[in-house]
Design a protein around this motif. Structure first.
Motif, PDB file in Angstrom:
ATOM      1  N   SER A  39       0.870  -1.177   0.000  1.00 53.66           N
ATOM      2  CA  SER A  39       0.000   0.000   0.000  1.00 53.66           C
ATOM      3  C   SER A  39       0.901   1.220   0.000  1.00 53.66           C
ATOM      4  O   SER A  39       2.113   1.108   0.219  1.00 53.66           O
ATOM      5  N   ASP A  78       2.182   4.562   1.607  1.00 58.45           N
ATOM      6  CA  ASP A  78       2.252   5.362   2.829  1.00 58.45           C
ATOM      7  C   ASP A  78       2.539   6.808   2.432  1.00 58.45           C
ATOM      8  O   ASP A  78       3.626   7.129   1.953  1.00 58.45           O
ATOM      9  N   ARG A  79       1.549   7.697   2.634  1.00 63.06           N
ATOM     10  CA  ARG A  79       1.689   9.099   2.234  1.00 63.06           C
ATOM     11  C   ARG A  79       1.835  10.021   3.443  1.00 63.06           C
ATOM     12  O   ARG A  79       1.645  11.236   3.337  1.00 63.06           O
ATOM     13  N   SER A  80       2.190   9.434   4.600  1.00 61.91           N
ATOM     14  CA  SER A  80       2.318  10.251   5.811  1.00 61.91           C
ATOM     15  C   SER A  80       3.489  11.212   5.718  1.00 61.91           C
ATOM     16  O   SER A  80       3.465  12.291   6.298  1.00 61.91           O
ATOM     17  N   GLU A 113       7.004   9.759  -0.194  1.00 65.76           N
ATOM     18  CA  GLU A 113       5.975   8.717  -0.243  1.00 65.76           C
ATOM     19  C   GLU A 113       6.689   7.389  -0.435  1.00 65.76           C
ATOM     20  O   GLU A 113       7.688   7.304  -1.142  1.00 65.76           O
ATOM     21  N   LEU A 143       4.453   0.888   1.312  1.00 68.30           N
ATOM     22  CA  LEU A 143       4.540   0.244   2.618  1.00 68.30           C
ATOM     23  C   LEU A 143       4.402  -1.268   2.452  1.00 68.30           C
ATOM     24  O   LEU A 143       3.478  -1.754   1.792  1.00 68.30           O
TER      25      LEU A 143
END
Length: 987
Positions: free
Chosen positions: A909, A911-913, A918, A921
């Motif tokens: 997936s 992870d855009r935190s 980016e 994950l």
């Protein structure tokens, strides 16, 4: 007026040679101002406004600005802004900048060539009133500063007149120069003072290089954090005595506290670790290195370490301690040193984002570069709120001992973070890919349309239009630069021809288009577009060997036996007409369909049979078959977003074309070296030092295979034998590791290397060059020119026979080729992230590396590696504990043990935190570890929909991975497609 300059030079034999040079001075050199009555008749040279408007609160009167050398070198970002106009650059400054920084000189020339900027070059060194002789005991720098002040004073007096006259304001960053200017009665200030006084240009202050003011306002910490650098004199003495060595520092992407130094004249890299060991070196810097005693040598860290989190201030936290020395096997340790001085900085402009200061209203922030190998940068900006969600460019100004991070300044904004166009711009800038539109001067070199073949052309070239020639390339390829033919001769042998686009017919030496192509060096292939080396009219039209169109070619033709033995070779400029431009799949269908017996099909079958013999012969001779994960994106026609990913499929026709391109390159290399032993442009692939193979040998040994590295043939045989029936992808992964042990193949001029160093290790051939891709590689253009002289098809020119000039071009080509590869990989990574936005998928993966705190997982379907952390990162908690065994290179959690190359299933997936980085994950699905593994997403979807999920495709077969592709000829890499079949995004 004539003056003379006298130089005394000592010859190699010890004699003193007196050199006298004449220096002419004139009084008719104009000032460039529209205000000046004396210079009005030179209207074409009047650049400066007659009524310059002052926006400065320091100088309310009309004025021109005279800049010194320090201002141009340090503040070029400010000078590029439109707020700076009516600027006088004296010849002394221009010459100094050219000598000290080629990059700044080019940027300054771009400003000077733009008439709207109103920058004027004043030739002070040849003006009778402004030329100054160097005084006894005066340094060159002091003399040049005095010449600039004399020129500024001359403008003051030259423009004097009744009423409100225009003044000259000298800008300098040199405190000593400013003091002397004040003493001489000049109007002078620093650039910082001048920029801060400009009204209506608040953003300009952010672009100031504040290196000279870095200790003002509490920027620096109180205690030094790093050891001092040695002075240039100390470095020179240390290198000369052998106590120090010099080399290029290469930072690690996986651990920001580690790097390596490529020491000149030494096999293998030297490891440097820790902040004190790195000592403020930035990736690419040329450094002075002090070697540590052998008992202090270390092994590369097994920890994946990223500098994350907020700004901790100018303090250094405790660094991770290395593993106890007794656990390190001696073979795993490598030469280790520490950096004690900087010989030459290779700082550039960096792309990234702003990490805002939590203190409300502060103008001091942290810049986080997109490239993990670059440290964070401290900078000042008053536009933080505007730039918070933008990709921006920043530059480093200095790195004092008392600062944890280097100091820098804001340059410009690129666009919103995450926007595809912005991210594409970032990756091009980060990899220094020239991608601006071709200039008018370049376009003026293109031939007029319609372009026709004349009778004179036909007399000068071999007419091969009667031959059944065809091209074989990837689907959608428009820059077709090679074609083939094969026909049976009356004596039973074959005539085989490789026909290459004759780009040098359209690109003549020394022209604007030739200089631009030499600068760009190569065409850069991104997922969704192509950055051409030459304009589209040539790359996709007049030079492209399109089907059923007459084109100029440079042909290499052999007579071969049916056993692929070469009886004769000839080269000539030719005219061809390709019968068909085919894809690999179309050509394969022709070969496989026995019902097709036309001349083109028979030609392809003969070529394929000969290619198989050539390939087997190469491999038996020791050529390597390596591997790298390669994928292809299906791109939506309208949005240009990736909608599907698939592994590249290699057919026999891929290998067929590759073999004949390799053979043509080898044949041409032999010919040009024979004719030009000193200046032939060749390509060599050095044998890797034994230390490079250590990770491969270690992995092979732990998995029960002996990897022999005595020769390329031994390595190839070892790789062939390393097969595990229970893991179909095992051999491919081993070849991927072998690829990463290799050195970079490089271009060189034959007169600059010893003949024993010409060898190409990967191809196992003594001579090699690049001839088959002149549309996309400038090296091939150079080789075409050499070969044309060999066969009397063209005349020579001075640069062609200058081995040093050829080597300089080769050095640029090596750099551009490397950057193009990195940019292509970055484009794949970007589109992988775009593809995974809003998606969650389970995929088959393999453990490529076992780290101390993570597993590096290779996902074959998407051709990328991801990190699966097995220890908690900052701010995270983990309910299970993994045990790392350094000797066996394993991670254990309960009964589950992870070894190198073990298959795993992971959930992917996005992870855009972290808006800067980016990342895809990775979470473990199987083998199942309670409290760590996640539930299968596919099972959840299947249960929710009540439908059975179709089985995944098998991992690609070990032969499908191909080799490194670095020396695969033009058209054989996957090229950017034109129109793509539009598919519905099922996710």
């Amino acid at each position: 007026m004539l003056t003379t300059k006298t130089f005394l030079r000592k010859t190699k034999k010890g004699n003193i040679l007196k050199i006298v040079r004449e220096h002419y001075l004139r009084d008719d050199i104009w000032c460039g101002s529209n205000l000046c009555a004396k210079c009005l008749h030179k209207a074409h040279e009047l650049v400066l406004d007659d009524e310059p408007v002052s926006n400065s609160s320091l100088f309310s009167f009309p004025h021109y600005v005279v800049v010194d050398t320090c201002v141009v070198l340090n503040q070029i970002d400010v000078l590029e802004e439109k707020a700076m106009c009516n600027v006088i650059v004296v010849q002394t400054v221009l010459d100094e900048v050219k000598h000290r920084s080629s990059s700044v000189y080019k940027r300054l020339k771009d400003i000077l060539s733009n008439p709207q900027r109103k920058f004027y070059i004043f030739v002070n060194e040849h003006h009778r009133d402004t030329y100054v002789e160097r005084r006894p005991g005066e340094t060159v720098n002091d003399r040049n500063d005095r010449a600039i002040r004399v020129a500024a004073a001359w403008y003051e007096s030259h423009l004097a007149g009744p009423g409100e006259r225009v003044r000259a304001v000298l800008l300098t960053d040199d405190a000593g120069n400013k003091e002397r200017a004040v003493a001489e009665g000049l109007t002078v200030c620093t650039v910082v003072e001048y920029v801060r006084s400009l009204r209506g240009h608040a953003g300009l202050e952010d672009k100031l290089n504040l290196a000279s003011l870095q200790y003002v306002g509490g920027w620096a910490g109180r205690e030094p954090l790093f050891p001092p650098h040695l002075t240039p004199a100390q470095v020179h003495a240390g290198v000369r005595s052998g106590r120090l060595c010099q080399g290029t520092f290469l930072a690690s992407r996986e651990n920001f506290l580690e790097g390596q130094v490529n020491v000149d004249g030494r096999d293998g890299m030297v490891l440097v670790q820790g902040r004190e060991g790195l000592n403020r070196a930035v990736d690419g810097d040329t450094v002075a290195l002090e070697m540590l005693p052998e008992d202090q040598w270390a092994a590369p860290s097994e920890i994946v370490l990223v500098d994350e989190g907020d700004d901790p201030g100018d303090v250094l936290e405790e660094e991770p301690s290395p593993a106890p020395e007794e656990t390190k096997q001696r073979a795993e340790r490598q030469p280790t040193g520490r950096i004690v001085g900087i010989i030459r900085r290779k700082w550039r402009q960096y792309c990234g984002i702003l990490q805002l200061n939590p203190v409300q209203g502060s103008s001091r922030h942290i810049f986080v570069p997109a490239e993990r190998k670059i440290p964070k940068i401290r900078l000042e900006t008053r536009q933080a709120d505007t730039l918070a969600n933008q990709r921006i460019i920043a530059a480093i100004d200095s790195w004092p001992r008392t600062s944890r991070y280097p100091m820098g300044h804001f340059v410009r904004a690129l666009g919103p973070v995450g926007d595809k166009d912005t991210e594409n711009e970032v990756l091009l800038l980060e990899h220094d890919v020239p991608h601006s539109c071709f200039s008018e001067a370049v376009l003026a070199c293109l031939p007029a349309l319609p372009w026709l073949i004349t009778e004179q052309d036909e007399r000068r070239r071999e007419d091969l239009r009667h031959l059944d020639i065809c091209s074989v390339d990837p689907p959608g390829c428009t820059d077709i630069d090679d074609a083939l033919h094969c026909r049976e001769l009356e004596n039973g042998n074959y005539e085989v021809g490789v026909h290459i686009a004759d780009v040098t017919h359209f690109i003549r030496p020394g022209t604007a288009i030739d200089k631009e192509a030499a600068l760009r060096g190569t065409t850069v292939y991104l997922v969704d577009k192509r950055i051409d080396m030459v304009p589209d009219l040539l790359s996709s039209n007049l030079c492209s060997l399109r089907g059923n169109e007459e084109r100029f070619a440079f042909s290499c033709v052999w007579e071969m036996t049916r056993d692929a033995n070469i009886l004769g070779t000839k080269f000539h400029k030719s005219i061809i007409r390709s019968r068909q431009a085919m894809t690999y799949e179309e050509a394969q269908l022709k070969i496989d369909d026995a019902r097709q017996q036309d001349s083109l099909s028979r030609s392809l079958r003969a070529l394929n049979d000969l290619a198989k013999i050539l390939k087997r012969r190469r491999i038996d001779n020791g050529a390597l078959v390596l591997a790298s994960p390669e994928i292809r994106f299906q791109i939506d026609d309208e949005t240009h977003d990736p909608i599907e990913v698939e592994s590249k499929k290699l057919r026999e026709t891929n290998s067929m074309v590759e073999e004949f391109m390799l053979l043509a390159n080898i044949s041409v290399a032999e010919r040009i070296l024979q004719e030009f032993p000193e200046c032939a442009v060749l390509r060599r692939h050095p044998r890797p030092p034994d230390t490079n193979f250590q990770p491969l040998i270690s992995v092979g040994k732990k998995l029960g295979f002996e990897i022999a590295i005595g020769s390329g043939r031994e390595l190839a045989e070892s790789l062939d034998a390393a097969v595990r029936p229970d893991n179909a992808y095992f051999n491919t992964m081993l070849r991927i590791l072998a690829t990463r042990c290799m050195m970079q193949a490089v271009y060189f001029a034959s007169g600059m290397e010893q003949p024993e160093d010409f060898f190409h290790y990967g191809l196992a051939c003594p001579l090699y060059t690049h001839f088959t891709s002149p549309i996309r590689r400038y090296a091939d253009v150079m080789v075409h020119r050499l070969l044309a002289v060999c066969v009397a098809a063209d005349s020579t020119h001075p640069d062609l026979l200058d081995k040093r000039r050829a080597q300089d071009l080769c050095n640029n080509l090596n750099y551009r080729n490397r950057m193009a590869q990195y940019a292509g990989r970055a484009s794949v990574a970007l589109h992988t992230h775009l593809f995974f936005r809003g998606k969650i998928q389970d995929e088959q993966g393999y453990v490529l590396y076992v780290r101390k705190n993570a597993l590096q997982i290779l996902i074959p379907k998407y051709g990328f590696e991801g990190t699966l952390y097995v220890r908690p990162r900052r701010g995270e908690k983990m309910s299970v504990q993994f045990v790392y065994n350094e000797e066996d290179q394993t991670q254990r959690c309960g009964d589950v043990v992870f070894h190198t190359f073990d298959p795993v299933t992971v959930q992917l997936s996005l992870d855009r935190s972290n808006v800067q980085h980016e990342r895809v994950l990775l979470q473990l699905v199987s083998p199942r570890i309670a409290g760590f593994s996640v539930a299968s997403w596919d099972a959840e979807i299947e249960a929710a929909s009540g439908k059975r999920k179709e089985p995944e495709a098998e991992p690609m077969d070990q032969d499908a991975a191909g080799d490194d592709r670095d020396d695969v000829p033009a058209g054989k890499r996957e090229k950017t497609k034109g129109k793509q079949k539009k598919r519905k995004n099922k996710s």
